[in-house]
Design a protein around this motif. Structure first.
Motif, PDB file in Angstrom:
ATOM      1  N   ARG A   1      10.269   2.181  15.520  1.00 33.35           N
ATOM      2  CA  ARG A   1       9.748   1.053  14.750  1.00 33.35           C
ATOM      3  C   ARG A   1       8.933   0.101  15.617  1.00 33.35           C
ATOM      4  O   ARG A   1       8.072  -0.617  15.115  1.00 33.35           O
ATOM      5  CB  ARG A   1      10.914   0.312  14.089  1.00 33.35           C
ATOM      6  N   LYS A   2       9.181   0.082  16.919  1.00 38.19           N
ATOM      7  CA  LYS A   2       8.378  -0.760  17.811  1.00 38.19           C
ATOM      8  C   LYS A   2       6.934  -0.292  17.862  1.00 38.19           C
ATOM      9  O   LYS A   2       6.031  -1.067  18.203  1.00 38.19           O
ATOM     10  CB  LYS A   2       8.982  -0.755  19.207  1.00 38.19           C
ATOM     11  N   LEU A   3       6.701   0.985  17.538  1.00 33.65           N
ATOM     12  CA  LEU A   3       5.340   1.515  17.541  1.00 33.65           C
ATOM     13  C   LEU A   3       4.591   1.147  16.268  1.00 33.65           C
ATOM     14  O   LEU A   3       3.380   1.356  16.182  1.00 33.65           O
ATOM     15  CB  LEU A   3       5.381   3.037  17.678  1.00 33.65           C
ATOM     16  N   ARG A   4       5.286   0.623  15.265  1.00 35.14           N
ATOM     17  CA  ARG A   4       4.679   0.214  14.000  1.00 35.14           C
ATOM     18  C   ARG A   4       5.140  -1.215  13.699  1.00 35.14           C
ATOM     19  O   ARG A   4       5.886  -1.453  12.758  1.00 35.14           O
ATOM     20  CB  ARG A   4       5.104   1.156  12.866  1.00 35.14           C
ATOM     21  N   PRO A   5       4.715  -2.201  14.503  1.00 37.18           N
ATOM     22  CA  PRO A   5       5.289  -3.550  14.356  1.00 37.18           C
ATOM     23  C   PRO A   5       4.670  -4.384  13.245  1.00 37.18           C
ATOM     24  O   PRO A   5       5.274  -5.360  12.813  1.00 37.18           O
ATOM     25  CB  PRO A   5       5.003  -4.187  15.724  1.00 37.18           C
ATOM     26  N   ALA A   6       3.461  -4.050  12.782  1.00 36.78           N
ATOM     27  CA  ALA A   6       2.785  -4.902  11.807  1.00 36.78           C
ATOM     28  C   ALA A   6       3.502  -4.836  10.456  1.00 36.78           C
ATOM     29  O   ALA A   6       3.989  -3.767  10.060  1.00 36.78           O
ATOM     30  CB  ALA A   6       1.334  -4.464  11.645  1.00 36.78           C
ATOM     31  N   PRO A   7       3.574  -5.956   9.753  1.00 37.48           N
ATOM     32  CA  PRO A   7       4.241  -5.946   8.437  1.00 37.48           C
ATOM     33  C   PRO A   7       3.654  -4.912   7.480  1.00 37.48           C
ATOM     34  O   PRO A   7       4.374  -4.315   6.680  1.00 37.48           O
ATOM     35  CB  PRO A   7       4.030  -7.373   7.929  1.00 37.48           C
ATOM     36  N   ALA A   8       2.336  -4.686   7.539  1.00 38.86           N
ATOM     37  CA  ALA A   8       1.710  -3.724   6.641  1.00 38.86           C
ATOM     38  C   ALA A   8       2.110  -2.292   6.960  1.00 38.86           C
ATOM     39  O   ALA A   8       1.909  -1.395   6.146  1.00 38.86           O
ATOM     40  CB  ALA A   8       0.187  -3.854   6.702  1.00 38.86           C
ATOM     41  N   GLN A   9       2.663  -2.074   8.159  1.00 34.97           N
ATOM     42  CA  GLN A   9       3.073  -0.728   8.555  1.00 34.97           C
ATOM     43  C   GLN A   9       4.537  -0.451   8.250  1.00 34.97           C
ATOM     44  O   GLN A   9       5.033   0.624   8.564  1.00 34.97           O
ATOM     45  CB  GLN A   9       2.826  -0.523  10.056  1.00 34.97           C
ATOM     46  N   GLN A  10       5.202  -1.411   7.668  1.00 34.28           N
ATOM     47  CA  GLN A  10       6.621  -1.256   7.411  1.00 34.28           C
ATOM     48  C   GLN A  10       6.912  -1.492   5.929  1.00 34.28           C
ATOM     49  O   GLN A  10       6.237  -2.274   5.270  1.00 34.28           O
ATOM     50  CB  GLN A  10       7.431  -2.251   8.258  1.00 34.28           C
ATOM     51  N   ALA A  11       7.884  -0.785   5.433  1.00 31.33           N
ATOM     52  CA  ALA A  11       8.309  -0.964   4.044  1.00 31.33           C
ATOM     53  C   ALA A  11       9.812  -0.776   3.971  1.00 31.33           C
ATOM     54  O   ALA A  11      10.356   0.166   4.556  1.00 31.33           O
ATOM     55  CB  ALA A  11       7.605   0.022   3.125  1.00 31.33           C
ATOM     56  N   VAL A  12      10.469  -1.658   3.292  1.00 31.81           N
ATOM     57  CA  VAL A  12      11.914  -1.575   3.125  1.00 31.81           C
ATOM     58  C   VAL A  12      12.208  -1.618   1.631  1.00 31.81           C
ATOM     59  O   VAL A  12      11.820  -2.564   0.947  1.00 31.81           O
ATOM     60  CB  VAL A  12      12.639  -2.727   3.839  1.00 31.81           C
ATOM     61  N   GLN A  13      12.857  -0.589   1.128  1.00 32.90           N
ATOM     62  CA  GLN A  13      13.197  -0.576  -0.293  1.00 32.90           C
ATOM     63  C   GLN A  13      14.577  -1.192  -0.492  1.00 32.90           C
ATOM     64  O   GLN A  13      15.401  -1.217   0.430  1.00 32.90           O
ATOM     65  CB  GLN A  13      13.134   0.841  -0.845  1.00 32.90           C
ATOM     66  N   PRO A  14      14.849  -1.699  -1.688  1.00 37.19           N
ATOM     67  CA  PRO A  14      16.089  -2.461  -1.889  1.00 37.19           C
ATOM     68  C   PRO A  14      17.354  -1.625  -1.872  1.00 37.19           C
ATOM     69  O   PRO A  14      18.428  -2.162  -1.621  1.00 37.19           O
ATOM     70  CB  PRO A  14      15.875  -3.113  -3.261  1.00 37.19           C
ATOM     71  N   GLY A  15      17.251  -0.345  -2.140  1.00 36.18           N
ATOM     72  CA  GLY A  15      18.452   0.480  -2.191  1.00 36.18           C
ATOM     73  C   GLY A  15      18.093   1.913  -2.515  1.00 36.18           C
ATOM     74  O   GLY A  15      16.916   2.271  -2.607  1.00 36.18           O
ATOM     75  N   PRO A  16      19.081   2.767  -2.734  1.00 31.82           N
ATOM     76  CA  PRO A  16      18.806   4.176  -2.995  1.00 31.82           C
ATOM     77  C   PRO A  16      18.306   4.460  -4.408  1.00 31.82           C
ATOM     78  O   PRO A  16      17.959   5.592  -4.708  1.00 31.82           O
ATOM     79  CB  PRO A  16      20.163   4.847  -2.753  1.00 31.82           C
ATOM     80  N   TYR A  17      18.291   3.452  -5.282  1.00 32.01           N
ATOM     81  CA  TYR A  17      17.637   3.608  -6.585  1.00 32.01           C
ATOM     82  C   TYR A  17      16.786   2.384  -6.834  1.00 32.01           C
ATOM     83  O   TYR A  17      17.107   1.278  -6.386  1.00 32.01           O
ATOM     84  CB  TYR A  17      18.636   3.856  -7.712  1.00 32.01           C
ATOM     85  N   TRP A  18      15.673   2.568  -7.549  1.00 32.80           N
ATOM     86  CA  TRP A  18      14.660   1.522  -7.630  1.00 32.80           C
ATOM     87  C   TRP A  18      13.729   1.790  -8.797  1.00 32.80           C
ATOM     88  O   TRP A  18      13.722   2.889  -9.380  1.00 32.80           O
ATOM     89  CB  TRP A  18      13.833   1.480  -6.338  1.00 32.80           C
ATOM     90  N   ALA A  19      12.915   0.818  -9.133  1.00 33.63           N
ATOM     91  CA  ALA A  19      11.860   0.967 -10.133  1.00 33.63           C
ATOM     92  C   ALA A  19      10.624   0.251  -9.614  1.00 33.63           C
ATOM     93  O   ALA A  19      10.723  -0.823  -9.021  1.00 33.63           O
ATOM     94  CB  ALA A  19      12.281   0.381 -11.483  1.00 33.63           C
ATOM     95  N   VAL A  20       9.463   0.874  -9.813  1.00 33.66           N
ATOM     96  CA  VAL A  20       8.209   0.269  -9.366  1.00 33.66           C
ATOM     97  C   VAL A  20       7.165   0.450 -10.461  1.00 33.66           C
ATOM     98  O   VAL A  20       7.039   1.530 -11.044  1.00 33.66           O
ATOM     99  CB  VAL A  20       7.728   0.893  -8.032  1.00 33.66           C
ATOM    100  N   ASP A  21       6.460  -0.632 -10.769  1.00 33.57           N
ATOM    101  CA  ASP A  21       5.364  -0.560 -11.725  1.00 33.57           C
ATOM    102  C   ASP A  21       4.104  -0.157 -10.977  1.00 33.57           C
ATOM    103  O   ASP A  21       3.636  -0.877 -10.082  1.00 33.57           O
ATOM    104  CB  ASP A  21       5.171  -1.909 -12.416  1.00 33.57           C
ATOM    105  N   ALA A  22       3.577   1.010 -11.342  1.00 32.89           N
ATOM    106  CA  ALA A  22       2.409   1.576 -10.673  1.00 32.89           C
ATOM    107  C   ALA A  22       1.298   1.719 -11.710  1.00 32.89           C
ATOM    108  O   ALA A  22       1.227   2.724 -12.423  1.00 32.89           O
ATOM    109  CB  ALA A  22       2.752   2.932 -10.053  1.00 32.89           C
ATOM    110  N   GLY A  23       0.440   0.701 -11.806  1.00 34.34           N
ATOM    111  CA  GLY A  23      -0.615   0.756 -12.800  1.00 34.34           C
ATOM    112  C   GLY A  23      -0.033   0.779 -14.196  1.00 34.34           C
ATOM    113  O   GLY A  23       0.815  -0.034 -14.549  1.00 34.34           O
ATOM    114  N   PRO A  24      -0.443   1.755 -15.013  1.00 32.05           N
ATOM    115  CA  PRO A  24       0.018   1.766 -16.408  1.00 32.05           C
ATOM    116  C   PRO A  24       1.404   2.353 -16.616  1.00 32.05           C
ATOM    117  O   PRO A  24       1.889   2.360 -17.739  1.00 32.05           O
ATOM    118  CB  PRO A  24      -1.047   2.629 -17.104  1.00 32.05           C
ATOM    119  N   VAL A  25       2.051   2.868 -15.563  1.00 29.69           N
ATOM    120  CA  VAL A  25       3.360   3.496 -15.735  1.00 29.69           C
ATOM    121  C   VAL A  25       4.390   2.808 -14.845  1.00 29.69           C
ATOM    122  O   VAL A  25       4.058   2.152 -13.855  1.00 29.69           O
ATOM    123  CB  VAL A  25       3.332   5.010 -15.403  1.00 29.69           C
ATOM    124  N   ARG A  26       5.635   2.958 -15.226  1.00 30.06           N
ATOM    125  CA  ARG A  26       6.757   2.535 -14.383  1.00 30.06           C
ATOM    126  C   ARG A  26       7.460   3.792 -13.875  1.00 30.06           C
ATOM    127  O   ARG A  26       7.825   4.668 -14.662  1.00 30.06           O
ATOM    128  CB  ARG A  26       7.743   1.665 -15.163  1.00 30.06           C
TER     129      ARG A  26
END
Length: 348
Positions: free
Chosen positions: A59-84
């Motif tokens: 993770r030290k090799l990818r320190p920028a916030p745009a290079q990191q993503a943390v999801q809230p848990g093992p199940y999730w929902a995301v709105d992607a354009g016209p679909v969820r």
């Protein structure tokens, strides 16, 4: 989303990598010898104290916030354009606990079209696995509810591609198995003639085709048992015997030169090729469950075709275009991957 293998260490690695959270497990009392709990303690993987060290360095090799993503848990929902897109965690047994079930019902509300992504497919190998929810109901009940506007349910786990267009109250929900991206290939020639939820053989799609699957496993067993001349079937021979045993019109014609001989029938039977329901079962070599459990790690092949595949979804406000591309390992098909299946899902 996690699969069954992520649960082999109680989801510790998954939570550490994707959710940046791996709470320490409480110490377990030593089980009594020769009990099931004792056997599990010998075979089950337990997290080690230094499991996260390499991840911290990476993770030290990818320190920028745009290079990191943390999801809230093992199940999730995301709105992607016209679909969820709704991702769920079905654990080891293909079930959902009460808390996740309540969450799933909540995020499934509303008019936005939805696509479910699940570790355990709801339709697979000609069977329906609705995925029970603790306390009552099933995941498929939620998918089928017209108020929730699901257009597709995509599952993994099984290492091939399958699609079942199921009519649900006058609308079509596409149930897809898309687990063919890695590891060994699960056979498709063991899938019986499809007749489930109104989906018949002509509606069903799979990759690899049953004939190609049988030819692949015949060559594999020919090498393993040093009986290549007996076991190995050509694609045309395998396709012809599949058509005879199941009484179906295969996705690719076997050709006029393909003959179904006594040898091809014996090999097809030994390798677990599905039969018409009225035919009784005979002796089979382990191809499906036993083979997967014991011999599958040694079944990876480094000679194309690999029969891998990947799924691509292109979404517009009007429709979802779902395509299954083959990944065979051949150069020409790497440059221009062939489309093995395609369907356009209107969003309405």
């Amino acid at each position: 989303i996690p699969g069954n293998h992520d649960w082999y260490e109680d989801l510790g690695g998954f939570m550490r990598v994707f959710c940046d959270d791996a709470p320490p497990l409480p110490p377990e009392p030593a089980p009594r010898p020769f009990t099931r709990a004792w056997l599990r303690s010998l075979l089950w993987h337990r997290p080690r104290p230094d499991d996260g060290l390499h991840l911290d360095e990476a993770r030290k090799l990818r320190p920028a916030p745009a290079q990191q993503a943390v999801q809230p848990g093992p199940y999730w929902a995301v709105d992607a354009g016209p679909v969820r897109i709704v991702g769920i965690d079905t654990g080891l047994l293909g079930t959902v606990d009460a808390e996740q079930g309540a969450w799933l019902r909540e995020v499934s509300r509303g008019d936005r079209p939805k696509i479910l992504v699940t570790g355990s497919p709801l339709y697979v190998d000609g069977e329906h696995h609705p995925c029970p929810i603790e306390g009552g109901g099933t995941v498929d009940d939620i998918v089928r509810d017209p108020a929730h506007h699901y257009v597709a349910a995509i599952g993994g786990d099984i290492h091939n591609y399958q699609r079942y267009p199921v009519d649900v109250g006058g609308r079509t929900v596409q149930y897809v198995v898309a687990g063919g991206g890695g590891a060994f290939m699960h056979a498709t020639h063991t899938i019986p003639r499809v007749s489930v939820a109104g989906v018949c053989e002509d509606d069903f799609r799979s990759y690899p085709l049953r004939g190609d699957s049988l030819a692949f496993y015949s060559a594999l067993y020919g090498r393993r048992l040093r009986l290549r001349r007996f076991f190995t079937l050509t694609e045309a021979e395998a396709t012809a015997v599949i058509a005879e045993r199941l009484g179906i019109r295969t996705g690719r014609a076997p050709g006029d030169a393909a003959r179904v001989t006594r040898r091809t029938r014996i090999v097809a039977g030994l390798l677990g090729t599905a039969r018409r329901p009225e035919r009784r079962k005979r002796f089979r070599l382990p191809v499906r469950k036993i083979y997967t459990s014991l011999f599958s790690p040694g079944s990876a092949t480094y000679s194309p075709p690999f029969f891998k595949c990947f799924l691509r979804l292109d979404v517009t406000p009007e429709a979802v275009r779902l395509r299954c591309f083959a990944a065979t390992g051949n150069r020409a098909q790497e440059v221009d991957p062939p489309v093995e299946d395609e369907v356009t899902i209107p969003l309405g």
